[in-house]
Enzyme design. Structure first.
Site, PDB file in Angstrom:
ATOM      1  N   ARG A  16      28.005  28.167  37.156  1.00 54.93           N
ATOM      2  CA  ARG A  16      28.667  29.478  36.997  1.00 54.93           C
ATOM      3  C   ARG A  16      30.188  29.303  37.091  1.00 54.93           C
ATOM      4  O   ARG A  16      30.691  28.632  37.985  1.00 54.93           O
ATOM      5  CB  ARG A  16      28.159  30.427  38.084  1.00 54.93           C
ATOM      6  CG  ARG A  16      28.802  31.827  38.056  1.00 54.93           C
ATOM      7  CD  ARG A  16      29.992  31.926  38.988  1.00 54.93           C
ATOM      8  NE  ARG A  16      30.516  33.292  39.080  1.00 54.93           N
ATOM      9  CZ  ARG A  16      31.660  33.610  39.684  1.00 54.93           C
ATOM     10  NH1 ARG A  16      32.395  32.671  40.259  1.00 54.93           N
ATOM     11  NH2 ARG A  16      32.075  34.842  39.724  1.00 54.93           N
ATOM     12  N   VAL A  17      30.903  29.913  36.167  1.00 49.17           N
ATOM     13  CA  VAL A  17      32.364  29.889  36.218  1.00 49.17           C
ATOM     14  C   VAL A  17      32.849  31.334  36.283  1.00 49.17           C
ATOM     15  O   VAL A  17      32.380  32.184  35.505  1.00 49.17           O
ATOM     16  CB  VAL A  17      32.959  29.176  34.982  1.00 49.17           C
ATOM     17  CG1 VAL A  17      34.486  29.264  34.992  1.00 49.17           C
ATOM     18  CG2 VAL A  17      32.509  27.717  34.950  1.00 49.17           C
ATOM     19  N   GLY A  62      34.363  38.080  39.822  1.00 48.60           N
ATOM     20  CA  GLY A  62      34.882  37.393  38.648  1.00 48.60           C
ATOM     21  C   GLY A  62      34.305  37.895  37.348  1.00 48.60           C
ATOM     22  O   GLY A  62      35.022  37.998  36.342  1.00 48.60           O
ATOM     23  N   ASP A  69      36.332  34.155  36.992  1.00 43.51           N
ATOM     24  CA  ASP A  69      37.558  34.524  36.283  1.00 43.51           C
ATOM     25  C   ASP A  69      38.751  33.630  36.603  1.00 43.51           C
ATOM     26  O   ASP A  69      39.659  33.476  35.782  1.00 43.51           O
ATOM     27  CB  ASP A  69      37.939  35.966  36.654  1.00 43.51           C
ATOM     28  CG  ASP A  69      38.177  36.111  38.162  1.00 43.51           C
ATOM     29  OD1 ASP A  69      37.344  35.605  38.946  1.00 43.51           O
ATOM     30  OD2 ASP A  69      39.197  36.704  38.558  1.00 43.51           O
ATOM     31  N   THR A 109      41.625  38.441  42.296  1.00 43.75           N
ATOM     32  CA  THR A 109      40.573  38.007  43.208  1.00 43.75           C
ATOM     33  C   THR A 109      39.537  39.120  43.334  1.00 43.75           C
ATOM     34  O   THR A 109      39.895  40.294  43.405  1.00 43.75           O
ATOM     35  CB  THR A 109      41.122  37.630  44.594  1.00 43.75           C
ATOM     36  OG1 THR A 109      40.006  37.389  45.462  1.00 43.75           O
ATOM     37  CG2 THR A 109      41.992  38.730  45.204  1.00 43.75           C
ATOM     38  N   GLY A 110      38.275  38.720  43.327  1.00 48.95           N
ATOM     39  CA  GLY A 110      37.213  39.713  43.428  1.00 48.95           C
ATOM     40  C   GLY A 110      36.027  39.283  42.587  1.00 48.95           C
ATOM     41  O   GLY A 110      35.788  38.083  42.424  1.00 48.95           O
ATOM     42  N   THR A 131      39.304  33.468  47.990  1.00 47.75           N
ATOM     43  CA  THR A 131      39.989  32.856  46.840  1.00 47.75           C
ATOM     44  C   THR A 131      41.494  32.914  47.087  1.00 47.75           C
ATOM     45  O   THR A 131      41.978  33.859  47.721  1.00 47.75           O
ATOM     46  CB  THR A 131      39.622  33.639  45.555  1.00 47.75           C
ATOM     47  OG1 THR A 131      38.262  33.374  45.255  1.00 47.75           O
ATOM     48  CG2 THR A 131      40.490  33.266  44.372  1.00 47.75           C
TER      49      THR A 131
HETATM   50  N1  ASP Z   1      37.123  35.822  41.557  1.00 50.24           N
HETATM   51  C1  ASP Z   1      36.429  34.723  42.178  1.00 50.24           C
HETATM   52  C2  ASP Z   1      35.238  34.340  41.319  1.00 50.24           C
HETATM   53  O1  ASP Z   1      34.554  35.230  40.867  1.00 50.24           O
HETATM   54  C3  ASP Z   1      35.966  35.035  43.549  1.00 50.24           C
HETATM   55  C4  ASP Z   1      36.935  35.782  44.439  1.00 50.24           C
HETATM   56  O2  ASP Z   1      38.066  36.024  44.052  1.00 50.24           O
HETATM   57  O3  ASP Z   1      36.553  36.145  45.567  1.00 50.24           O
HETATM   58  O4  ASP Z   1      34.976  33.176  41.181  1.00 50.24           O
END
Ligand code: ASP
Length: 340
Positions: A236-237, A262, A239, A259-260, A208
Protein backbone atom coordinates in the site's frame (compact mmCIF):
# COMPACT_ATOMS: atom_id res chain seq x y z
CA UNK A 1 14.84 37.86 -5.16
CA UNK A 2 17.50 39.44 -2.98
CA UNK A 3 16.72 42.45 -0.87
CA UNK A 4 19.34 45.15 -0.39
CA UNK A 5 20.27 45.26 3.27
CA UNK A 6 21.78 48.75 3.43
CA UNK A 7 21.36 49.96 6.98
CA UNK A 8 19.00 52.98 7.02
CA UNK A 9 17.02 51.74 4.09
CA UNK A 10 16.62 48.25 5.50
CA UNK A 11 13.00 48.41 6.61
CA UNK A 12 11.76 50.26 3.55
CA UNK A 13 13.79 48.11 1.17
CA UNK A 14 12.61 44.91 2.79
CA UNK A 15 9.02 46.01 2.49
CA UNK A 16 9.43 46.89 -1.18
CA UNK A 17 11.15 43.58 -1.96
CA UNK A 18 8.47 41.59 -0.15
CA UNK A 19 5.63 43.50 -1.74
CA UNK A 20 7.09 42.88 -5.19
CA UNK A 21 7.69 39.23 -4.42
CA UNK A 22 4.15 38.74 -3.16
CA UNK A 23 2.41 40.16 -6.21
CA UNK A 24 -0.57 38.51 -7.85
CA UNK A 25 -2.94 36.03 -6.33
CA UNK A 26 -0.14 34.25 -4.50
CA UNK A 27 -0.13 37.01 -1.89
CA UNK A 28 -2.24 36.96 1.20
CA UNK A 29 -1.80 37.24 4.90
CA UNK A 30 -3.39 35.10 7.55
CA UNK A 31 -3.62 35.17 11.29
CA UNK A 32 -0.36 33.31 11.70
CA UNK A 33 1.56 35.20 9.03
CA UNK A 34 3.70 38.21 9.81
CA UNK A 35 2.00 41.24 8.28
CA UNK A 36 4.00 44.33 9.26
CA UNK A 37 6.91 45.36 7.07
CA UNK A 38 9.25 45.29 10.03
CA UNK A 39 8.44 41.65 10.79
CA UNK A 40 8.40 40.32 7.23
CA UNK A 41 10.57 37.20 7.46
CA UNK A 42 13.46 36.54 5.15
CA UNK A 43 12.93 32.84 5.67
CA UNK A 44 10.16 30.67 7.07
CA UNK A 45 10.12 27.03 8.13
CA UNK A 46 7.00 25.05 9.01
CA UNK A 47 6.93 21.47 10.25
CA UNK A 48 4.33 18.82 11.10
CA UNK A 49 4.49 15.60 13.06
CA UNK A 50 1.19 14.10 11.98
CA UNK A 51 -2.54 14.59 12.47
CA UNK A 52 -5.03 12.29 14.15
CA UNK A 53 -6.89 11.51 17.33
CA UNK A 54 -5.70 12.99 20.60
CA UNK A 55 -2.34 11.55 21.63
CA UNK A 56 -1.42 10.28 25.09
CA UNK A 57 -0.91 13.56 27.02
CA UNK A 58 2.31 12.12 28.44
CA UNK A 59 3.77 12.11 24.92
CA UNK A 60 2.89 15.69 24.05
CA UNK A 61 5.87 17.39 25.73
CA UNK A 62 8.24 14.99 23.96
CA UNK A 63 6.52 15.63 20.65
CA UNK A 64 6.81 19.38 21.11
CA UNK A 65 10.48 19.01 22.09
CA UNK A 66 11.15 16.88 18.99
CA UNK A 67 9.49 19.42 16.71
CA UNK A 68 11.33 22.32 18.38
CA UNK A 69 14.68 20.63 17.93
CA UNK A 70 13.94 19.90 14.26
CA UNK A 71 12.83 23.51 13.75
CA UNK A 72 15.98 24.85 15.41
CA UNK A 73 18.25 22.74 13.24
CA UNK A 74 16.33 23.52 10.05
CA UNK A 75 16.34 27.21 10.98
CA UNK A 76 20.13 27.12 11.24
CA UNK A 77 20.28 25.95 7.63
CA UNK A 78 18.04 28.77 6.42
CA UNK A 79 19.64 31.43 8.62
CA UNK A 80 23.02 30.55 7.09
CA UNK A 81 21.58 31.15 3.62
CA UNK A 82 21.02 27.46 2.88
CA UNK A 83 18.37 26.36 0.42
CA UNK A 84 14.78 25.46 1.24
CA UNK A 85 15.49 21.95 -0.12
CA UNK A 86 18.43 21.51 2.28
CA UNK A 87 16.29 22.76 5.17
CA UNK A 88 13.30 20.50 4.60
CA UNK A 89 15.55 17.47 4.09
CA UNK A 90 17.41 18.26 7.34
CA UNK A 91 14.20 18.68 9.33
CA UNK A 92 12.66 15.48 8.01
CA UNK A 93 15.81 13.37 8.62
CA UNK A 94 15.83 14.55 12.25
CA UNK A 95 12.22 13.52 12.70
CA UNK A 96 12.85 10.22 10.90
CA UNK A 97 15.28 9.38 13.70
CA UNK A 98 12.83 10.38 16.45
CA UNK A 99 10.95 7.24 17.58
CA UNK A 100 7.86 9.25 18.51
CA UNK A 101 7.00 9.97 14.91
CA UNK A 102 5.68 7.67 12.20
CA UNK A 103 8.64 7.99 9.84
CA UNK A 104 11.94 6.11 9.88
CA UNK A 105 12.58 4.82 13.43
CA UNK A 106 9.16 4.48 15.06
CA UNK A 107 7.27 3.88 11.80
CA UNK A 108 4.01 1.97 12.05
CA UNK A 109 3.75 -1.73 11.17
CA UNK A 110 2.08 -3.25 8.12
CA UNK A 111 -0.49 -6.00 8.59
CA UNK A 112 2.38 -8.51 8.15
CA UNK A 113 4.39 -6.97 10.98
CA UNK A 114 6.97 -5.21 8.80
CA UNK A 115 7.71 -1.56 7.99
CA UNK A 116 7.33 -0.02 4.54
CA UNK A 117 8.43 3.58 4.29
CA UNK A 118 7.42 6.32 1.85
CA UNK A 119 8.87 9.81 1.32
CA UNK A 120 8.98 12.66 -1.17
CA UNK A 121 10.79 15.94 -1.64
CA UNK A 122 10.00 18.74 -4.08
CA UNK A 123 11.94 21.82 -5.15
CA UNK A 124 9.74 24.83 -5.94
CA UNK A 125 12.33 26.39 -8.22
CA UNK A 126 11.53 24.08 -11.13
CA UNK A 127 9.05 21.57 -9.66
CA UNK A 128 11.71 18.90 -9.71
CA UNK A 129 10.73 16.10 -7.36
CA UNK A 130 11.93 12.77 -6.04
CA UNK A 131 10.03 10.09 -4.15
CA UNK A 132 10.39 6.56 -2.81
CA UNK A 133 7.82 4.06 -1.61
CA UNK A 134 7.68 0.69 0.13
CA UNK A 135 11.29 0.95 1.35
CA UNK A 136 12.30 -1.62 3.98
CA UNK A 137 15.93 -0.92 4.85
CA UNK A 138 16.72 2.75 4.23
CA UNK A 139 17.27 4.73 7.42
CA UNK A 140 16.45 8.08 5.83
CA UNK A 141 13.85 7.70 3.09
CA UNK A 142 13.71 11.46 2.46
CA UNK A 143 17.42 11.51 1.56
CA UNK A 144 16.94 8.69 -0.93
CA UNK A 145 14.00 10.64 -2.38
CA UNK A 146 16.34 13.59 -2.84
CA UNK A 147 18.82 11.36 -4.68
CA UNK A 148 16.01 10.17 -6.97
CA UNK A 149 15.31 13.86 -7.69
CA UNK A 150 18.92 14.81 -8.31
CA UNK A 151 20.57 11.69 -9.73
CA UNK A 152 17.92 9.92 -11.81
CA UNK A 153 15.62 10.95 -14.65
CA UNK A 154 12.66 9.62 -12.61
CA UNK A 155 10.34 10.95 -9.92
CA UNK A 156 9.24 7.84 -8.00
CA UNK A 157 11.06 4.57 -7.28
CA UNK A 158 9.38 1.79 -5.30
CA UNK A 159 10.16 -1.50 -3.58
CA UNK A 160 13.05 -3.61 -4.85
CA UNK A 161 14.09 -1.08 -7.46
CA UNK A 162 14.29 1.63 -4.84
CA UNK A 163 16.30 -0.67 -2.55
CA UNK A 164 18.70 -1.41 -5.45
CA UNK A 165 19.08 2.33 -6.02
CA UNK A 166 19.81 2.72 -2.29
CA UNK A 167 22.59 0.13 -2.63
CA UNK A 168 24.03 1.86 -5.68
CA UNK A 169 23.88 5.24 -3.90
CA UNK A 170 25.52 4.03 -0.70
CA UNK A 171 22.93 5.50 1.69
CA UNK A 172 22.70 4.15 5.24
CA UNK A 173 20.81 0.87 5.61
CA UNK A 174 19.31 -0.86 8.62
CA UNK A 175 17.47 -4.11 9.32
CA UNK A 176 13.71 -3.74 8.95
CA UNK A 177 13.35 -4.52 12.68
CA UNK A 178 15.49 -1.45 13.48
CA UNK A 179 12.34 0.66 12.85
CA UNK A 180 10.36 -1.29 15.54
CA UNK A 181 9.13 0.39 18.71
CA UNK A 182 6.94 -1.21 21.41
CA UNK A 183 4.32 1.55 21.04
CA UNK A 184 3.86 0.87 17.32
CA UNK A 185 3.75 -2.92 18.01
CA UNK A 186 0.88 -2.33 20.49
CA UNK A 187 -0.92 -0.15 17.94
CA UNK A 188 -0.66 -2.97 15.37
CA UNK A 189 -2.15 -5.48 17.82
CA UNK A 190 -5.03 -3.10 18.57
CA UNK A 191 -5.57 -2.42 14.88
CA UNK A 192 -5.58 -6.11 13.92
CA UNK A 193 -8.10 -6.72 16.70
CA UNK A 194 -10.26 -3.90 15.39
CA UNK A 195 -9.94 -5.19 11.81
CA UNK A 196 -11.16 -8.62 12.92
CA UNK A 197 -14.27 -6.97 14.34
CA UNK A 198 -15.12 -4.80 11.31
CA UNK A 199 -14.40 -4.49 7.59
CA UNK A 200 -10.80 -3.49 6.98
CA UNK A 201 -10.19 0.24 6.63
CA UNK A 202 -7.03 2.32 6.72
CA UNK A 203 -5.68 2.16 10.27
CA UNK A 204 -4.51 4.89 12.60
CA UNK A 205 -1.08 6.28 11.99
CA UNK A 206 -0.56 9.65 13.75
CA UNK A 207 3.04 10.78 13.39
CA UNK A 208 3.85 11.29 9.71
CA UNK A 209 6.37 14.11 9.38
CA UNK A 210 6.70 16.95 6.90
CA UNK A 211 8.38 20.29 6.39
CA UNK A 212 7.94 23.26 4.07
CA UNK A 213 10.30 26.19 3.74
CA UNK A 214 10.82 29.57 2.12
CA UNK A 215 14.53 30.37 1.86
CA UNK A 216 16.37 33.71 1.72
CA UNK A 217 16.49 33.49 -2.06
CA UNK A 218 12.69 33.31 -2.23
CA UNK A 219 12.56 29.63 -3.15
CA UNK A 220 10.12 27.09 -1.73
CA UNK A 221 10.47 23.37 -0.97
CA UNK A 222 8.45 20.61 0.67
CA UNK A 223 9.22 17.15 2.05
CA UNK A 224 7.11 14.43 3.68
CA UNK A 225 8.07 11.05 5.18
CA UNK A 226 5.88 8.31 6.65
CA UNK A 227 5.47 4.69 7.61
CA UNK A 228 1.93 4.91 6.25
CA UNK A 229 -1.02 3.53 8.21
CA UNK A 230 -1.00 0.89 10.94
CA UNK A 231 -2.00 -2.54 9.64
CA UNK A 232 -1.87 -1.46 5.99
CA UNK A 233 -1.63 -4.13 3.28
CA UNK A 234 1.87 -4.87 2.02
CA UNK A 235 2.47 -2.71 -1.03
CA UNK A 236 0.00 0.00 0.00
CA UNK A 237 1.27 3.47 -0.88
CA UNK A 238 -0.33 6.60 0.58
CA UNK A 239 -0.30 10.24 -0.38
CA UNK A 240 3.03 11.27 1.17
CA UNK A 241 5.31 10.15 -1.71
CA UNK A 242 2.81 11.14 -4.40
CA UNK A 243 3.62 14.55 -5.80
CA UNK A 244 0.44 16.62 -5.81
CA UNK A 245 -1.34 14.48 -3.20
CA UNK A 246 0.72 14.77 0.00
CA UNK A 247 3.65 16.90 -1.16
CA UNK A 248 3.92 19.95 -3.42
CA UNK A 249 6.21 22.94 -3.97
CA UNK A 250 6.11 25.62 -6.63
CA UNK A 251 7.83 28.98 -6.27
CA UNK A 252 4.94 30.82 -7.95
CA UNK A 253 2.47 29.77 -5.27
CA UNK A 254 3.32 27.72 -2.18
CA UNK A 255 4.85 24.61 -0.64
CA UNK A 256 2.57 22.04 1.03
CA UNK A 257 2.96 18.86 3.09
CA UNK A 258 -0.11 16.89 4.15
CA UNK A 259 -0.89 14.34 6.83
CA UNK A 260 -3.92 12.18 7.44
CA UNK A 261 -5.93 9.61 5.50
CA UNK A 262 -3.71 9.17 2.48
CA UNK A 263 -6.37 7.65 0.28
CA UNK A 264 -8.47 10.79 0.76
CA UNK A 265 -5.57 13.13 0.01
CA UNK A 266 -4.82 11.17 -3.19
CA UNK A 267 -8.43 11.37 -4.38
CA UNK A 268 -8.44 15.13 -3.79
CA UNK A 269 -4.97 15.86 -5.22
CA UNK A 270 -4.92 17.81 -1.97
CA UNK A 271 -1.46 19.41 -1.94
CA UNK A 272 -1.55 20.50 -5.59
CA UNK A 273 -5.13 21.68 -5.12
CA UNK A 274 -4.00 24.23 -2.52
CA UNK A 275 -1.49 25.56 -5.04
CA UNK A 276 -4.07 25.61 -7.88
CA UNK A 277 -6.59 27.50 -5.75
CA UNK A 278 -3.92 30.14 -5.10
CA UNK A 279 -2.73 30.24 -8.72
CA UNK A 280 -6.06 30.13 -10.54
CA UNK A 281 -8.76 30.53 -7.90
CA UNK A 282 -7.80 33.91 -6.49
CA UNK A 283 -7.57 32.48 -2.95
CA UNK A 284 -5.07 33.55 -0.34
CA UNK A 285 -2.95 30.72 1.01
CA UNK A 286 -5.11 30.50 4.14
CA UNK A 287 -8.34 30.41 2.15
CA UNK A 288 -6.97 27.72 -0.16
CA UNK A 289 -5.63 25.56 2.67
CA UNK A 290 -8.84 25.92 4.72
CA UNK A 291 -10.96 25.06 1.68
CA UNK A 292 -9.07 21.86 0.96
CA UNK A 293 -9.10 20.67 4.58
CA UNK A 294 -12.55 22.00 5.46
CA UNK A 295 -14.56 21.53 2.27
CA UNK A 296 -12.84 19.24 -0.24
CA UNK A 297 -11.73 16.68 2.35
CA UNK A 298 -14.04 15.33 5.06
CA UNK A 299 -13.97 16.15 8.75
CA UNK A 300 -11.32 14.01 10.44
CA UNK A 301 -9.36 13.35 7.23
CA UNK A 302 -6.23 15.23 8.33
CA UNK A 303 -4.34 18.48 8.03
CA UNK A 304 -1.56 20.22 6.16
CA UNK A 305 1.16 22.79 6.53
CA UNK A 306 1.82 25.37 3.84
CA UNK A 307 4.04 28.38 3.26
CA UNK A 308 3.42 30.91 0.52
CA UNK A 309 5.86 32.77 -1.69
CA UNK A 310 5.32 35.83 0.53
CA UNK A 311 5.99 33.92 3.75
CA UNK A 312 2.34 33.46 4.71
CA UNK A 313 1.79 30.31 6.78
CA UNK A 314 -1.27 28.03 7.00
CA UNK A 315 -1.62 24.96 9.24
CA UNK A 316 -5.29 23.84 9.15
CA UNK A 317 -6.47 20.42 10.34
CA UNK A 318 -9.83 18.74 10.89
CA UNK A 319 -8.58 16.03 13.24
CA UNK A 320 -8.49 16.27 17.03
CA UNK A 321 -4.81 17.21 16.97
CA UNK A 322 -1.95 17.97 14.60
CA UNK A 323 1.63 18.23 15.85
CA UNK A 324 3.01 21.33 14.14
CA UNK A 325 5.43 24.21 14.45
CA UNK A 326 6.77 27.29 12.73
CA UNK A 327 10.00 29.28 12.88
CA UNK A 328 11.09 32.34 10.96
CA UNK A 329 13.84 34.89 10.63
CA UNK A 330 11.93 37.38 12.79
CA UNK A 331 12.56 35.09 15.77
CA UNK A 332 9.27 33.22 15.89
CA UNK A 333 9.51 29.62 17.15
CA UNK A 334 6.22 28.01 18.11
CA UNK A 335 5.06 24.42 18.38
CA UNK A 336 1.64 23.00 19.26
CA UNK A 337 -0.22 19.73 19.19
CA UNK A 338 -3.81 20.62 20.17
CA UNK A 339 -6.04 23.21 18.49
CA UNK A 340 -5.38 26.73 19.71
N1 ASP B 1 -0.86 10.32 5.04
C1 ASP B 1 -0.14 9.17 5.52
C2 ASP B 1 -0.49 7.96 4.67
O1 ASP B 1 -1.66 7.80 4.38
C3 ASP B 1 -0.43 8.87 6.95
C4 ASP B 1 -0.49 10.05 7.89
O2 ASP B 1 -0.22 11.17 7.49
O3 ASP B 1 -0.82 9.85 9.07
O4 ASP B 1 0.38 7.19 4.38
Amino acid sequence: MRCPLLAPLFVVALFVCRAAGAGGSGGGANASAPSAATSAPRWVLVVHGGAGKAVDPALEPEMRAGLSEALRRGSAVLAAGGSAVDAVERVVTILEDDPLFNAGKGAVFTRDGAHELDAAIMDGRDRSAGAVAALRTVRHPVSLARLVMEKTPHVLLVGEGAEAFATASGVERVENSWFDTPRRRRQLEEELDAQRRRAASPGKSMGTVGAVALDTQGHLAAATSTGGTTGKMAGRVGDSPLVGAGTWAEDATCAVSGTGKGEQFIRAAAAARVSMLVAFGGRTLTQAADEVIGKVLHPGDGGLIAVGRDGAVAMPFSTEVMARGVADSAGRLEVAVRPK
